[in-house]
Write a protein that holds these residues in place. Structure first.
Motif, PDB file in Angstrom:
ATOM      1  N   LEU A  47       0.824  -1.218   0.000  1.00 50.28           N
ATOM      2  CA  LEU A  47       0.000   0.000   0.000  1.00 50.28           C
ATOM      3  C   LEU A  47       0.854   1.262   0.000  1.00 50.28           C
ATOM      4  O   LEU A  47       0.455   2.280  -0.545  1.00 50.28           O
ATOM      5  CB  LEU A  47      -0.924   0.023   1.227  1.00 50.28           C
ATOM      6  N   CYS A  48       2.026   1.188   0.632  1.00 46.19           N
ATOM      7  CA  CYS A  48       2.864   2.403   0.590  1.00 46.19           C
ATOM      8  C   CYS A  48       3.999   2.288  -0.431  1.00 46.19           C
ATOM      9  O   CYS A  48       4.922   3.093  -0.408  1.00 46.19           O
ATOM     10  CB  CYS A  48       3.324   2.850   1.966  1.00 46.19           C
ATOM     11  N   GLY A  49       3.896   1.327  -1.319  1.00 48.86           N
ATOM     12  CA  GLY A  49       4.853   1.265  -2.433  1.00 48.86           C
ATOM     13  C   GLY A  49       6.226   0.780  -2.048  1.00 48.86           C
ATOM     14  O   GLY A  49       7.210   1.098  -2.702  1.00 48.86           O
ATOM     15  N   ILE A  60      -3.263   6.172  -4.354  1.00 46.31           N
ATOM     16  CA  ILE A  60      -3.469   6.904  -3.104  1.00 46.31           C
ATOM     17  C   ILE A  60      -3.916   8.302  -3.480  1.00 46.31           C
ATOM     18  O   ILE A  60      -3.176   9.033  -4.147  1.00 46.31           O
ATOM     19  CB  ILE A  60      -2.192   6.957  -2.242  1.00 46.31           C
ATOM     20  N   VAL A  65       0.876   4.698  -6.668  1.00 48.92           N
ATOM     21  CA  VAL A  65       1.843   4.623  -5.562  1.00 48.92           C
ATOM     22  C   VAL A  65       3.294   4.521  -6.057  1.00 48.92           C
ATOM     23  O   VAL A  65       4.218   5.002  -5.404  1.00 48.92           O
ATOM     24  CB  VAL A  65       1.481   3.447  -4.609  1.00 48.92           C
ATOM     25  N   ILE A  68       4.767   8.105  -6.669  1.00 48.24           N
ATOM     26  CA  ILE A  68       4.703   9.138  -5.619  1.00 48.24           C
ATOM     27  C   ILE A  68       6.100   9.425  -5.071  1.00 48.24           C
ATOM     28  O   ILE A  68       6.825   8.511  -4.709  1.00 48.24           O
ATOM     29  CB  ILE A  68       3.769   8.689  -4.471  1.00 48.24           C
ATOM     30  N   ALA A  70       8.097  12.483  -2.464  1.00 47.07           N
ATOM     31  CA  ALA A  70       8.089  13.695  -1.633  1.00 47.07           C
ATOM     32  C   ALA A  70       6.691  14.234  -1.367  1.00 47.07           C
ATOM     33  O   ALA A  70       6.477  15.441  -1.368  1.00 47.07           O
ATOM     34  CB  ALA A  70       8.972  14.764  -2.266  1.00 47.07           C
ATOM     35  N   LYS A  71       5.708  13.348  -1.151  1.00 45.67           N
ATOM     36  CA  LYS A  71       4.342  13.779  -0.814  1.00 45.67           C
ATOM     37  C   LYS A  71       4.190  13.730   0.707  1.00 45.67           C
ATOM     38  O   LYS A  71       3.699  12.752   1.284  1.00 45.67           O
ATOM     39  CB  LYS A  71       3.308  12.859  -1.481  1.00 45.67           C
ATOM     40  N   THR A  72       4.620  14.795   1.338  1.00 47.44           N
ATOM     41  CA  THR A  72       4.586  14.864   2.807  1.00 47.44           C
ATOM     42  C   THR A  72       3.149  14.825   3.310  1.00 47.44           C
ATOM     43  O   THR A  72       2.294  15.526   2.769  1.00 47.44           O
ATOM     44  CB  THR A  72       5.273  16.162   3.276  1.00 47.44           C
ATOM     45  N   ILE A  75       0.926   9.638   3.698  1.00 47.19           N
ATOM     46  CA  ILE A  75       0.819   8.322   4.346  1.00 47.19           C
ATOM     47  C   ILE A  75       1.945   8.163   5.375  1.00 47.19           C
ATOM     48  O   ILE A  75       3.018   8.741   5.217  1.00 47.19           O
ATOM     49  CB  ILE A  75       0.870   7.214   3.260  1.00 47.19           C
ATOM     50  N   MET A  76       1.666   7.422   6.445  1.00 51.14           N
ATOM     51  CA  MET A  76       2.701   7.138   7.445  1.00 51.14           C
ATOM     52  C   MET A  76       2.476   5.726   7.953  1.00 51.14           C
ATOM     53  O   MET A  76       1.332   5.261   7.987  1.00 51.14           O
ATOM     54  CB  MET A  76       2.600   8.174   8.584  1.00 51.14           C
ATOM     55  N   VAL A  77       3.558   5.071   8.324  1.00 47.05           N
ATOM     56  CA  VAL A  77       3.452   3.688   8.806  1.00 47.05           C
ATOM     57  C   VAL A  77       4.239   3.520  10.101  1.00 47.05           C
ATOM     58  O   VAL A  77       5.058   4.373  10.446  1.00 47.05           O
ATOM     59  CB  VAL A  77       4.010   2.673   7.784  1.00 47.05           C
ATOM     60  N   THR A 101       8.331  15.102   8.332  1.00 47.69           N
ATOM     61  CA  THR A 101       6.904  14.934   7.985  1.00 47.69           C
ATOM     62  C   THR A 101       6.057  16.139   8.374  1.00 47.69           C
ATOM     63  O   THR A 101       4.860  16.160   8.099  1.00 47.69           O
ATOM     64  CB  THR A 101       6.314  13.700   8.706  1.00 47.69           C
TER      65      THR A 101
END
Lengths: 276, 269
Positions: A47-49, A60, A65, A68, A70-72, A75-77, A101
């Motif tokens: 999901l986060c590539g 997303i 994905v 993507i 530098a898309k601050t 998403i975070m994990v 972030t």
């Protein structure tokens, strides 16, 4: 919103897929319930590539994905491996990720204080020097403190005691964003009634259903009429039903039990029906 | 610059392996060159300057290659998280490369400065002569070029491990700069001939010698009897520059190919 279309993932040169034909839309707080080794963590990595996709695509907020960068704040994990950019003390790690972030350091400290991880530990230890429970707490706190639109939490309750689990649930319930949480524990269902749930067995994702529908749900190792959900486990049909099943979902400590019984074949059904 | 820059600088500079192998271990050899190997050097300015320049060229490359090995290790350690942070934080791939390069090159320059200062002090104490470089701007330019080269080599090696999905080779490959550094260190005793131009480590050592002493470097074997072949400094600098540019291009190619590698295939050392 995270949209998964016809996803298939396999590791290395292996032909056997770890995830098969996964189709889902995650547009609100969701649980992914499944036994250990069912592919939940792989799904989150995809999901986060972070993992190579063999087939299908993941979007997303409409963005592929794979493309993507530098898309601050998107998403975070809470994976320890992605939070290991530098081998620094936790205190520095929190400020590093807050800086990268645009997150809230004070929030991370508040969550950690509630989860019993004190300042002294944060100032004196590195990620790999923490106990399993502390590691989960630190990674989850950093993930939540980024205030990203989507937060993926991989087994955040593992190794936490009941009091800390209920404190963490409060933060999850109050979070202003889309949380997708995976776990093999079923007790959570009672606390997150307004979330949606997916089930994952052997790399296949089933659902979604409303979590409140699961409160009275039971598993049956037979093909029942009008099930909430029908799943295939080791070539065997397993139904999740409102009435008639033998194994209440909430009576299971872990979904590993469903998997074990399904593997037993006919004997699993006998064991289940022999239970009072 | 983000906080990554300062923390990365601090982390690499305080790594015990850097402090030991790049500084303490090499300082031991500085003392050996000054007080043991240098006992027969006459206290004549020209002879001392030549000896100190040879020591500087050999020992600094040893120290810098140990630093390059530490940088390669640090990059391998970060490799799992690089993919995530460059996708979902303000550290874009190009920004990451710039900040990582600047912090690593700064570390290499700091280590060079430590070697430079310590050698001046130790050799001044030993010979009672303050031996300063003949061409300080030239020496600084050679040090900067060497730092860029060693960073390009370190990142090339760590990216190669990721792209080739060869985590088991990490310990061996990260030591390549140190092994090559030791080969260059042997040049006062071995005449490398044409290899002196091909090996970038020999080029670095020769350029350091040239700008420190003001003399033409030789292809090797300066402490051994026999005729010596003088090196063309321009050709030596061109060889090092070509190596640096080639490695930087390879870094960019590998960085692009790294996108297709899943994090489960990358190892954290």
């Amino acid at each position: 919103m995270i949209e998964v279309v016809d996803l298939e993932v396999s590791y290395g040169r292996s032909r056997k897929p770890v995830l098969r034909n996964v189709n889902a839309v995650f547009d609100c707080k969701s649980l992914v319930l499944g036994p250990n080794g069912s592919g939940k963590t792989t799904l989150f990595r995809a999901l986060c590539g972070l993992t190579s996709i063999r087939r299908g695509r993941i979007l997303i907020d409409g963005l592929d994905v794979e493309r993507i960068y530098a898309k601050t704040g998107l998403i975070m994990v809470n994976f320890p491996e992605v939070l290991s950019l530098l081998p620094v003390k936790i205190h520095d790690l929190i400020s590093l990720y807050a800086d990268l972030t645009g997150g809230d350091k004070a929030f991370a400290y508040r969550v950690l204080a509630d989860l019993g991880v004190g300042e002294e530990i944060l100032r004196s230890r590195r990620l790999h020097e923490l106990s399993a429970g502390q590691l989960k707490a630190v990674c989850t706190a950093i993930a939540l403190s980024a205030h990203a639109k989507h937060v993926l939490l991989d087994e955040p309750f593992e190794q936490l005691d009941p009091a800390r689990k209920s404190r963490l649930i409060r933060y999850l319930a109050d979070y202003d964003g889309i949380i997708i949480l995976n776990t093999h524990e079923t007790w959570l269902v009672r606390s997150l009634e307004d979330w949606r749930a997916f089930f994952m067995f052997e790399g296949v994702l089933y659902g979604p259903v409303l979590v409140k529908e699961l409160l009275e749900a039971r598993f049956s190792l037979r093909e029942e009429a009008n099930p909430i959900m029908r799943m295939m486990i080791s070539g065997r049909a397993v139904s999740l039903v409102k009435d008639g099943g033998r194994m209440p979902l909430l009576s299971l400590e872990s979904l590993d039990r469903v998997y074990e019984l399904a593997l037993e074949g006919e004997r699993g059904d006998e064991i289940l029906h022999a239970q009072p | 610059m983000t906080r990554y820059f300062t923390l990365s600088l601090k982390t690499v500079l305080t790594r015990p392996e850097l402090i030991f192998w790049a500084i303490i271990f090499v300082e031991f050899w500085v003392l050996m060159w000054a007080y043991v190997f240098g006992v027969h050097i006459p206290a004549h300015e020209e002879a001392v300057k030549d000896y100190v320049s040879t020591a500087y060229g050999g020992l600094t490359i040893l120290s810098l290659s140990a630093t390059a090995t530490t940088i390669a290790y640090a990059l391998i350690y970060s490799s799992k998280s690089i993919k995530f942070v460059t996708k979902y934080t303000r550290l874009s791939p190009s920004r990451f490369m710039v900040e990582n390069a600047v912090s690593s090159i700064t570390v290499l320059l700091i280590v060079s400065a430590i070697m430079f200062a310590s050698m001046i002090i130790v050799f001044w104490h030993r010979f009672g002569l303050l031996v300063l470089p003949h061409n300080p701007p030239g020496l600084f330019a050679a040090t900067l070029l060497s730092a860029v080269f060693l960073y390009a080599l370190s990142s090339f090696l760590s990216l190669l491990i990721v792209v080739l999905r060869a985590p088991r080779s990490a310990s061996f490959i990260a030591f390549v700069p140190l092994m090559l550094g030791f080969l260059a260190y042997a040049s006062p005793w071995i005449d490398f001939r044409i290899i002196a131009y091909i090996s970038p480590f020999n080029c670095i050592s020769s350029l350091f010698y040239h700008y420190y002493s003001g003399k033409q470097p030789v292809t090797g074997g300066i402490f051994m009897p026999g005729d010596k072949e003088l090196m063309d400094t321009m050709l030596t600098a061109s060889s090092l520059t070509t190596w640096t540019i080639t490695l930087l291009i390879l870094d960019i190619i590998l960085l692009r190919r790294m996108r297709g590698v899943g994090i489960e295939e990358i190892r954290i050392v």
